[in-house]
Design an enzyme around this catalytic site. Sequence first.
Site, PDB file in Angstrom:
ATOM      1  N   LYS A 262       0.873  -1.176   0.000  1.00 34.39           N
ATOM      2  CA  LYS A 262       0.000   0.000   0.000  1.00 34.39           C
ATOM      3  C   LYS A 262       0.908   1.224   0.000  1.00 34.39           C
ATOM      4  CE  LYS A 262      -3.577   2.633   2.271  1.00 34.39           C
ATOM      5  NZ  LYS A 262      -4.208   3.007   3.564  1.00 34.39           N
TER       6      LYS A 262
ATOM      7  N   ALA B 259      -9.897   5.760   3.821  1.00 32.40           N
ATOM      8  CA  ALA B 259      -9.774   6.947   4.680  1.00 32.40           C
ATOM      9  C   ALA B 259     -11.095   7.690   4.837  1.00 32.40           C
ATOM     10  CB  ALA B 259      -8.699   7.894   4.167  1.00 32.40           C
TER      11      ALA B 259
END
EC number: 2.8.1.10
Length: 257
Positions: A97, A184
């Site tokens: 990531k 997020a």
Amino acid sequence: MKKLIIAGKEFNSRLFLGTGKFNSNTVMEEAILASGCEMVTVAMKRIELDDKEDDMLKHIIHPHIQLLPNTSGVRTAEEAVFAAQMAREAFGTNWLKLEIHPDPRYLLPDSTETLKATEELVKLGFVVLPYCQADPTLCKRLEEAGAATVMPLAAPIGTNKGLQTRDFLRIIIEQASVPVVVDAGIGAPSHATEAMEMGADACLVNTAIAVAGQPVEMAIAFKEAVIAGRRAYEAGLGAVGQNLIASASSPLTSFLD
């Protein structure tokens, strides 16, 4: 429900989990297992790379889970490439990531450096999942650079504000040829459901589960929310909010006549 495929690998779960902010490694592990997730991301800065017996890793590594090291904390593409190479050597995985956010206050991703790092890391054989701004043009560029997914933010990291970028997320989802993972800002199961109903391929959640009064129960709630949203999408969710005129589902016209 269809399986999620990333870089040729199949996943039954469309919920990914982060590992920060849990009050203990035991609670973290229980939440991971309860969620049914098969992808777990962990910041390299939280792992003792020289310690193969690191206690945190013991609670994350399970046969069904794809470990996804992340580069949180790096500020440039050069730093990201260096961190990625360390992660590959330490964890034996080329999955990554990619996170590059030079501003420690808002943790917003640097688009220029993220694209640059993606191009370089793909050449080095990494499976790159970049965390990025909800910018449709950027997401197409990342895809063209070889990103295995794009991971646009819904809201700033840790804010739990939900889909603040929903209009841009819709465009990204419509245009993408790789999986779109909303990352997020997801603060409630309803946010995850909405993202999945829009056609997102997966959601990554951390803070909303980790800081909940009962993290394990919240992990289950998110598991069910993601499943519900994806099922609704695959079933052909009807248009919502586009018609202001009422339409009876069971009109009485013929009965009264």
